[in-house]
Enzyme design. Structure first.
Site, short mmCIF file in Angstrom:
data_model
loop_
_atom_site.label_atom_id
_atom_site.label_comp_id
_atom_site.label_asym_id
_atom_site.label_seq_id
_atom_site.Cartn_x
_atom_site.Cartn_y
_atom_site.Cartn_z
N ASP A 1 39.01 42.25 33.86
CA ASP A 1 38.67 41.89 35.23
C ASP A 1 37.44 42.74 35.56
O ASP A 1 37.08 43.67 34.83
CB ASP A 1 39.83 42.19 36.18
CG ASP A 1 39.66 41.44 37.51
OD1 ASP A 1 38.52 41.02 37.82
OD2 ASP A 1 40.65 41.30 38.24
C1 BGC Z 1 38.97 39.50 40.69
C2 BGC Z 1 38.93 38.39 39.67
C3 BGC Z 1 37.58 37.73 39.71
C4 BGC Z 1 36.51 38.78 39.47
C5 BGC Z 1 35.10 38.24 39.48
C6 BGC Z 1 37.80 40.44 40.58
O1 BGC Z 1 37.75 41.28 41.67
O2 BGC Z 1 40.17 40.21 40.58
O3 BGC Z 1 39.95 37.47 39.90
O4 BGC Z 1 37.52 36.69 38.78
O5 BGC Z 1 36.59 39.76 40.48
O6 BGC Z 1 34.70 37.90 40.76
#
Ligand code: BGC
Length: 727
Positions: free
Chosen positions: A263
């Site tokens: 993530d």
């Molecule tokens: C989130 C993800 C997301 C990523 C990119 C993170 O903060 O948990 O679900 O895909 O950011 O935006």
């Protein structure tokens, strides 16, 4: 004789086709592996490592001299997110990135219709291709463990079987458009509070029975090309460097051959993450991309012998494999993109229409007959609020979003007097990383209530659009409680007093407390965040143009303390650690086993027509462990309008050496029927799927003896139960 011969010939032809297809698949795979090895053999260490970390917010470098293109990633689960600047989080201001916005995950699950998940996958794939994206970051499939988790709206359900069914359909469709999914968040990202530091503990059984199945199905049946490692820790190790999750389970057990990415900003180390199976680092908060864990530090670790080259090659292989299967090396053969076509918008409408759950409809107040009703009061901030642009990473710059008030005006404005009052004010603000913006948002605004009461008195019927917004249902913070904010209980009470024909529409993506309103109003429709077509769908539902057919994908408790994690006091944990003591008793499994009556149960939802489920039977009484149970039932629309019912099959194991949930969903089917029409459906359950995870044996175990199959139209409305026996 002739017929038998023909049959034999036909069967052998089929067999030959299957064998040829399997051989072709194997030879394609061999070819892919050869290509991968050949490319890797031509790369320098620096080049290899350049494929393993972001070069900006959402891109990964390619290698020009080898014809390896740059990789483009984008959020998110219910629409392709607008373009973000390469090196900061501001939107890039493109003019071609207004996407189709679907209702988020809980709404999709509430349709109980995998065909719609498939349709959504196709649309998302086409729009991702239009935007030249290679990976779309979703679906989000974490279990809804607590009503308070801020991201519940993005996820799907408290039930792993429902999640698996929807997720597999979504993934197959999306990836058929040559775009990879990224199933997230692996694993146990079931709260936003301390999401980047919490350490999650659960029993092996809870892991296997509740938290893994959605991911397992997504990988083994859906064929997910990428998986996103969550922010949190799992049993003491960060998910992005968790040997048990990433090597033992994901790679070895599930046979995952794709890319495991972090993530955004979830990497913590170089050597440990590399050795435990992470492939791609995204989102690290360091301006110099060369300083990321999987950049220069990885090169150094290889040079110092801390990470073998074979480990780097394995990662590069995974990256190239996903690139090859999504046809990135041959743009001309790749699926073509489309953006926001009428078909895409229709798909968004279909989801909103099938997702809405009719929770209450005393005296058949709904649907409202606008041939007879000449005046209507539309009340509530949610009648005029647009939601697609909220929620953080899943926010969508939608081409349009029809609000309920706009739809009513357009559809009925020429014949019905529409009176509008805001009713309550949005007092909250969204604050990233904490929910302080939700504090002090229960002030009662009597002026707004008086205006609402006035128009309620002047109108023949009232619809209040209340619920939540993305200050509450959002990434990065959890809700503080389950209450309806902004004094809505009082507003609803006063308006219902003024006009008993008051319908409440709840717009929210997670359970809210309804005790203050269920006894005051005759009808409640839960219509979720409805995406770009929200207003059109809800207006058609309320006016009876379409018939509600959604079913709750989660339990709505009477109060928070009924809910397992809260009853046991283990949400959001202590000292940055949380132990899922409720074990496998998540959602309805807890309520049913503990005999707690919720406000509305899992799987519940009414219709404007009536259905009768009958003749439920299994094909046999005794089964061997390798067999499949073929259960059947008849379903009839006994009412007077077209509609759909979801037949749900639950199983229980009344005598078992371990505590088993009272019942568990194992099959379902949504059936569409004209008035008077009858259909017979078959619901299949593998005997192996009656198993529990036996911690002593470290294996799935179906203990011989009696099992009960139950068919119904909600977890608490079982039409008939049938006993079967497993030898
Ligand atoms: C989130 C993800 C997301 C990523 C990119 C993170 O903060 O948990 O679900 O895909 O950011 O935006």
């Amino acid at each position: 004789m002739n017929r038998i011969l023909k049959l034999i010939l036909f069967a052998s032809l089929l067999l030959n086709i299957c064998v040829i297809r399997a051989q072709q698949k194997v030879s394609r795979e061999n070819e892919t592996e050869k290509n991968i090895q050949s490319l890797i053999s031509q790369m320098t260490l620096q080049e290899k490592v350049s494929l393993l970390h972001g070069n900006s917010k959402f891109y990964v470098s390619g290698i020009k001299r080898l014809g390896i293109p740059e990789w483009a990633l984008s959020d998110g689960p219910h629409g392709v997110r607008a373009e973000i600047n390469r090196h900061n989080w501001a939107y890039a201001g493109w003019t071609n990135d207004s996407a189709t916005c679907f209702p988020p995950g809980t709404a999709l699950a509430a349709t109980w219709n995998p065909r719609l998940a498939y349709e959504r996958g196709i649309v998302l794939g086409e729009e991702a291709r239009f935007r030249k994206k290679d990976i779309l970051l979703g679906p989000g499939i974490n279990i809804i463990r607590s009503p308070l988790c801020g991201r519940n709206f993005e996820y799907m359900s408290e039930d792993p079987f429902l999640i698996s069914t929807m997720s597999v359909a979504y993934i197959r469709a999306l990836q058929s458009k040559d775009v990879a999914v990224s199933v997230k968040h692996w694993l146990a990202n079931n709260q936003e509070t301390h999401r980047d530091s919490i350490d999650v503990y659960m029993s092996e059984r809870a892991l296997r029975e509740i938290y893994l199945p959605g991911f397992k199905a997504s990988v083994t049946e859906g064929g997910a090309y990428t998986v996103m490692a969550a922010y949190n820790k799992f049993r003491g190790n960060w998910c992005s460097e968790n040997e048990y999750l990433n090597r033992d389970i994901l790679r070895k057990e599930f046979g995952f051959k794709g890319v495991l990415m972090t993530d955004w900003s979830a990497a913590h180390t170089t050597v440990k993450a590399a050795l435990t199976g992470l492939d791609l680092e995204m989102g690290t908060d360091k301006n110099d991309y060369n300083e990321w864990y999987f950049a220069n530090p990885l090169i150094k670790a290889v040079e110092e012998g801390k990470v073998p080259m074979s480990v780097v090659d394995e990662k590069v292989g995974n990256v190239l494999r996903v690139m090859l299967v999504t046809k990135m090396f041959d743009e001309s053969s790749r699926a073509k993109g489309k953006m926001n076509t009428p078909e895409h918008q229709q798909a968004a409408y279909n989801d909103a229409a099938e997702a809405a759950v009719l929770l209450q409809n005393n005296a058949n107040v709904l649907p409202l007959d606008f041939k007879k009703i000449k005046s209507i009061a539309i009340i509530g901030d949610n009648a005029i609020r647009r939601h697609c642009g909220g929620g953080l990473s899943s926010e969508i710059k939608t081409l349009y979003e029809i609000t309920p008030l706009e739809a009513f005006q357009k559809k009925f404005g020429s014949t019905v007097k529409i009176n509008f009052a805001q009713g309550y004010e949005k007092q909250s603000t969204f604050k990233e990383g904490n929910n302080s913006g939700q504090s002090g948002t229960d002030r009662i605004n009597w002026k707004l209530i008086e205006e609402a009461v006035k128009i309620a008195k002047e109108s023949e019927a009232v619809i209040i659009f209340g619920g939540l917004n993305h200050d509450f249902d959002t990434e990065s913070s959890d809700k503080q409680n389950m209450d309806l904010p902004y004094g809505q209980d009082v507003l609803i009470r006063e308006v219902a007093r003024a006009n008993p024909k008051t319908v409440v529409v709840i717009i929210a993506g997670s359970p809210v407390k309804l005790t203050g309103i269920v006894h005051r109003v005759p009808a409640i429709l839960w219509s979720w965040f409805g995406g770009m077509e929200a207003g059109n769908a809800v207006t058609d539902l309320l006016s009876g143009k379409i018939n509600p057919s959604g079913k709750l994908p989660f339990t709505i408790p009477v109060s928070l303390d009924q809910s397992p994690a809260h009853a046991l006091g283990n949400f959001p944990g202590n000292n940055l650690s949380v132990n899922y003591e409720e074990d496998v008793l998540v959602g309805y499994r807890w309520f049913d086993t503990k005999k707690i009556v919720p406000q509305f149960p899992f799987g519940f939802g009414l219709s404007y027509t009536r259905f009768l489920i009958s003749n439920f039977s299994a094909d046999k009484t005794n089964y061997g462990k390798g067999e499949t149970i073929h259960a059947k039932c008849t379903i009839k629309n006994t009412g007077s309008c077209y509609g759909a019912e979801v037949v749900q099959l639950y199983v229980s194991d009344p005598v078992c050496s371990v505590l088993r949930p009272e019942k568990e969903l194992r099959a379902f089917e949504k059936v569409f029927l004209r008035p008077g029409e009858t259909k017979t459906i078959e619901l299949n359950v593998k005997v192996a799927d009656l198993a529990f995870y036996d911690e002593a044996k470290k294996a799935w175990n179906v203990e011989p003896g009696e099992f009960v199959l139950q068919a119904g139209n909600s977890s608490r409305n079982i039409s008939k139960a049938v006993k079967i026996f497993v030898k």
